[in-house]
Design a protein around this motif. Structure first.
Motif, short mmCIF file in Angstrom:
data_model
loop_
_atom_site.label_atom_id
_atom_site.label_comp_id
_atom_site.label_asym_id
_atom_site.label_seq_id
_atom_site.Cartn_x
_atom_site.Cartn_y
_atom_site.Cartn_z
N GLU A 15 70.65 4.50 13.61
CA GLU A 15 69.37 5.14 13.33
C GLU A 15 68.26 4.38 14.05
N ASN A 16 67.34 5.09 14.62
CA ASN A 16 66.20 4.45 15.26
C ASN A 16 65.21 4.01 14.19
N MET A 17 64.81 2.75 14.28
CA MET A 17 63.83 2.22 13.34
C MET A 17 62.56 1.89 14.09
N ARG A 18 61.46 2.38 13.58
CA ARG A 18 60.17 2.01 14.17
C ARG A 18 59.98 0.52 13.99
N GLU A 19 59.20 -0.08 14.87
CA GLU A 19 58.97 -1.53 14.80
C GLU A 19 58.34 -1.95 13.49
N ASP A 20 57.41 -1.16 12.97
CA ASP A 20 56.76 -1.53 11.71
C ASP A 20 57.75 -1.47 10.54
N VAL A 21 58.68 -0.52 10.59
CA VAL A 21 59.70 -0.41 9.55
C VAL A 21 60.64 -1.61 9.63
N LEU A 22 61.06 -1.96 10.83
CA LEU A 22 61.94 -3.11 11.02
C LEU A 22 61.28 -4.39 10.54
N ILE A 25 61.32 -4.41 6.70
CA ILE A 25 62.66 -4.67 6.18
C ILE A 25 63.00 -6.14 6.32
N LYS A 26 62.72 -6.71 7.49
CA LYS A 26 63.02 -8.13 7.72
C LYS A 26 62.24 -9.02 6.75
N LYS A 27 61.03 -8.61 6.42
CA LYS A 27 60.21 -9.39 5.50
C LYS A 27 60.77 -9.35 4.08
N ARG A 28 61.33 -8.23 3.69
CA ARG A 28 61.77 -8.03 2.30
C ARG A 28 63.22 -8.43 2.03
N MET A 29 64.06 -8.43 3.04
CA MET A 29 65.48 -8.62 2.76
C MET A 29 65.83 -10.08 2.50
N ASN A 30 66.89 -10.24 1.73
CA ASN A 30 67.44 -11.54 1.38
C ASN A 30 68.48 -11.89 2.45
N THR A 31 68.18 -12.91 3.25
CA THR A 31 69.04 -13.26 4.38
C THR A 31 70.42 -13.71 3.91
N ARG A 50 72.63 -8.97 14.70
CA ARG A 50 71.84 -10.11 15.21
C ARG A 50 70.86 -9.67 16.28
N ARG A 51 71.29 -8.79 17.16
CA ARG A 51 70.39 -8.31 18.22
C ARG A 51 69.22 -7.53 17.64
N VAL A 52 69.48 -6.71 16.64
CA VAL A 52 68.39 -5.94 16.02
C VAL A 52 67.42 -6.89 15.33
N ILE A 53 67.94 -7.87 14.62
CA ILE A 53 67.09 -8.85 13.93
C ILE A 53 66.24 -9.61 14.94
N ALA A 54 66.85 -10.00 16.05
CA ALA A 54 66.14 -10.80 17.05
C ALA A 54 65.11 -9.98 17.82
N LYS A 55 65.27 -8.68 17.85
CA LYS A 55 64.35 -7.80 18.57
C LYS A 55 62.95 -7.96 17.99
N LYS A 62 63.01 -17.88 7.99
CA LYS A 62 63.99 -17.71 6.93
C LYS A 62 64.84 -16.46 7.15
N ASN A 63 64.39 -15.55 8.00
CA ASN A 63 65.15 -14.35 8.28
C ASN A 63 66.06 -14.49 9.49
N SER A 64 66.19 -15.67 10.00
CA SER A 64 67.03 -15.88 11.18
C SER A 64 68.50 -15.80 10.80
N LEU A 65 69.29 -15.13 11.64
CA LEU A 65 70.71 -15.00 11.41
C LEU A 65 71.50 -15.67 12.51
N ARG A 66 70.99 -16.75 13.04
CA ARG A 66 71.66 -17.40 14.16
C ARG A 66 72.73 -18.39 13.72
N SER A 67 73.10 -18.33 12.47
CA SER A 67 74.12 -19.23 11.96
C SER A 67 75.47 -18.96 12.60
N LYS A 68 76.22 -20.00 12.90
CA LYS A 68 77.54 -19.86 13.50
C LYS A 68 78.54 -19.30 12.50
#
Length: 70
Positions: A15-22, A25-31, A50-55, A62-68
């Protein structure tokens, strides 16, 4: 469904997510919860998430998902 599962569904079904929606979501979600859910998905999908999160990643670190571990 919680916001983390909804986010994964949106990515899974491409699904295409507008930047403001993304951003919201990133602000509200529990990583931690998102990482736990990702354990049940194939590595290719985890990388797609990970690519969507990094976009345009302007959310807090705290929303970073770069964990190995993902």
């Amino acid at each position: 469904s919680d916001i983390e599962k909804t986010f994964l569904d949106m990515i899974y079904f491409r699904e295409n997510m507008r930047e403001d929606v993304l951003k919201e979501i990133k602000k509200r979600m529990n990583t931690r919860k998102l990482k736990d859910y990702l354990l049940y998905y194939p590595n290719e999908f985890q990388e797609r998430v990970r690519r969507v999160i990094a976009k345009n990643n302007t959310a807090s670190s705290k929303n970073s998902l770069r964990s190995k571990n993902i």
